[in-house]
Design a protein around this motif. Structure first.
Motif, PDB file in Angstrom:
ATOM      1  N   ASP A   1     -16.327  11.724  -1.103  1.00  0.00           N
ATOM      2  CA  ASP A   1     -14.923  11.349  -1.316  1.00  0.00           C
ATOM      3  C   ASP A   1     -14.726   9.842  -1.169  1.00  0.00           C
ATOM      4  OD1 ASP A   1     -14.219  13.970  -1.739  1.00  0.00           O
ATOM      5  OD2 ASP A   1     -13.423  14.303   0.285  1.00  0.00           O
ATOM      6  N   SER A   2     -15.327   9.276  -0.122  1.00  0.00           N
ATOM      7  CA  SER A   2     -15.189   7.845   0.117  1.00  0.00           C
ATOM      8  C   SER A   2     -15.847   7.035  -0.999  1.00  0.00           C
ATOM      9  CB  SER A   2     -15.803   7.478   1.468  1.00  0.00           C
ATOM     10  OG  SER A   2     -15.696   6.091   1.712  1.00  0.00           O
ATOM     11  N   GLY A   3     -17.015   7.499  -1.447  1.00  0.00           N
ATOM     12  CA  GLY A   3     -17.709   6.816  -2.533  1.00  0.00           C
ATOM     13  C   GLY A   3     -16.919   6.847  -3.826  1.00  0.00           C
ATOM     14  N   TYR A   4     -16.269   7.976  -4.088  1.00  0.00           N
ATOM     15  CA  TYR A   4     -15.459   8.095  -5.302  1.00  0.00           C
ATOM     16  C   TYR A   4     -14.272   7.126  -5.255  1.00  0.00           C
ATOM     17  CZ  TYR A   4     -12.779  10.235  -9.088  1.00  0.00           C
ATOM     18  OH  TYR A   4     -12.076  10.446 -10.253  1.00  0.00           O
ATOM     19  N   SER A   5     -13.632   7.036  -4.093  1.00  0.00           N
ATOM     20  CA  SER A   5     -12.514   6.094  -3.937  1.00  0.00           C
ATOM     21  C   SER A   5     -12.989   4.657  -4.121  1.00  0.00           C
ATOM     22  CB  SER A   5     -11.873   6.257  -2.557  1.00  0.00           C
ATOM     23  OG  SER A   5     -11.302   7.539  -2.418  1.00  0.00           O
ATOM     24  N   TYR A   6     -14.183   4.376  -3.607  1.00  0.00           N
ATOM     25  CA  TYR A   6     -14.750   3.035  -3.767  1.00  0.00           C
ATOM     26  C   TYR A   6     -14.998   2.734  -5.246  1.00  0.00           C
ATOM     27  CZ  TYR A   6     -17.998  -0.883  -3.400  1.00  0.00           C
ATOM     28  OH  TYR A   6     -18.609  -2.101  -3.537  1.00  0.00           O
ATOM     29  N   ALA A   7     -15.495   3.714  -5.994  1.00  0.00           N
ATOM     30  CA  ALA A   7     -15.734   3.524  -7.428  1.00  0.00           C
ATOM     31  C   ALA A   7     -14.424   3.239  -8.162  1.00  0.00           C
ATOM     32  CB  ALA A   7     -16.423   4.751  -8.017  1.00  0.00           C
ATOM     33  N   GLN A   8     -13.346   3.895  -7.745  1.00  0.00           N
ATOM     34  CA  GLN A   8     -12.039   3.619  -8.348  1.00  0.00           C
ATOM     35  C   GLN A   8     -11.648   2.157  -8.133  1.00  0.00           C
ATOM     36  OE1 GLN A   8      -9.895   6.833  -6.258  1.00  0.00           O
ATOM     37  NE2 GLN A   8      -9.306   7.645  -8.264  1.00  0.00           N
TER      38      GLN A   8
END
Length: 390
Positions: free
Chosen positions: A362-369
């Motif tokens: 989840d954190s990685g996905y937010s970072y990609a955003q």
């Protein structure tokens, strides 16, 4: 604004890092409301129909690749056929060895018809094109990587080098041909700024990724997705020999899925390892495993496969080298592990704790955003310079 993007690689299939980057930049520029023409100087096979569909039939152009016809360039290529086979001796390329006057003239003729505002060149070995246009156009050079004495990285690891490498003076010359230099990560941006002594604008634009929040469904599987270059081959061979056995001792049903053209260079018959080769879409591969590994120990540039893993909502385990250009943030967005035991422990921890795996994903996905948003802002800033120049 009319932009011509000139690339030695196609955009499709997007199964290699450089193709994925060119495609993502083209798409990001389109999303910003600009008209993009794509010129593929064909150095490698690709899916022409998909490239043409992606930009529109009237916006797609191609020309066959030709080496520089200059006598010195011809002699240098002849010498390199022999020296490149040796690990301890290497001759750098000339900066313009890969750029024929035929390519330059094709671009000039195309511009006469289309009338571009911006020339956007991929890789320094096509920077020669920019010399043939004046200040009426914004000239952008997307570097992808550093190429000063790049062969040394391979020789130090007793590996042959089959790609482009130039002297520091030639890399500086290439950069100064552009109005704006694009670096793929902060450290390389600082190196370029130092090299050209502040004479040009250097912008950092990371990899603008397509976001696809896949559900987590296979916590015992890890994916290694890579092209068949020597560093990727060395990386996965090391992982199979040194790290994967430790993972299997702790999680007996752990599975390693290997995808991409790297499979063409491997012979593996160990339990728990499955090679699937080149996949039709990236989503197909990422849907097979909740964990993505990239324990690469050598190399420069931004590791595009890492950003893609985050964008597909996967829990990433990589190395310090693999994390270059990304914000490690105390292992919040992904996990950094350099030693074999440390890497195995991180993977096992994710497999045994699905809540932690979900938090990292989840954190990685937010970072990609956020990574995408930063890239889009910088693209806008670069292209706004065209208005200032006019």
């Amino acid at each position: 604004m009319k932009i011509l993007m000139i690339s030695p690689c196609p955009m499709h299939p997007s199964n290699q890092g450089n193709r994925a980057r060119v495609r993502s930049l083209c798409h990001a520029i389109q999303l910003a409301g600009h008209e993009v023409d794509f010129l593929n100087v064909i150095m490698e096979a690709g899916d022409t129909d998909k490239d043409r569909l992606f930009v529109g039939d009237s916006h797609y152009h191609s020309v066959e690749f030709n080496f520089n016809e200059a006598p010195l360039s011809i002699v240098r290529r002849f010498v390199k056929k022999f020296t490149d086979r040796q690990f301890m001796f290497y001759v750098n390329n000339g900066l313009d060895d890969y750029c024929s006057i035929k390519t330059v003239n094709f671009v000039k003729d195309l511009d006469q018809v289309r009338g571009y505002d911006v020339l956007w060149v991929e890789y320094i070995f096509f920077s020669r094109i920019l010399e043939h246009f004046g200040c009426e156009k914004l000239k952008v050079l997307d570097t992808h990587d550093r190429f000063t004495d790049r062969y040394k990285l391979y020789i130090q690891n007793h590996m042959p080098y089959r790609w482009f490498s130039v002297s520091g003076e030639d890399e500086k010359k290439a950069l100064l041909r552009a109005d704006v230099i694009i670096a793929i990560q902060e450290e390389e941006g600082r190196i370029f700024e130092h090299l050209i002594e502040g004479q040009r604008r250097v912008s950092v634009i990371g990899h603008h990724v397509t976001l696809s929040k896949l559900p987590l469904s296979n916590p015992k599987a890890m994916l290694f997705l890579a092209s068949g270059n020597d560093l990727n081959i060395m990386t996965i061979q090391h992982f199979i020999k040194e790290i994967f056995p430790m993972v299997r001792r702790e999680v007996s049903d752990a599975e390693l899925i290997i995808a991409g053209s790297v499979c063409n260079h491997l012979q593996v018959e160990a339990a728990g390892i499955r090679m699937i080769g080149i996949v039709e879409t990236l989503e197909t591969a990422y849907a097979m495993a909740d964990i993505v590994i990239n324990p690469i120990s050598k190399g420069t540039g931004l590791k595009i496969k890492n950003v893609e893993a985050l964008a597909f909502h996967r829990a990433l385990v990589t190395s310090s080298n693999g994390a270059e250009g990304l914000d490690c943030a105390g292992n919040t967005h992904f996990i950094v592990a350099d030693e074999p035991e440390e890497c195995a422990k991180a993977i096992v921890g994710l497999m045994k704790d699905e809540a932690q795996l979900a938090r990292i994903a989840d954190s990685g996905y937010s970072y990609a955003q956020g990574f995408n948003e930063a890239a889009a802002r910088e693209i806008d800033a670069v292209l706004s310079l065209e208005k200032i120049m006019r």
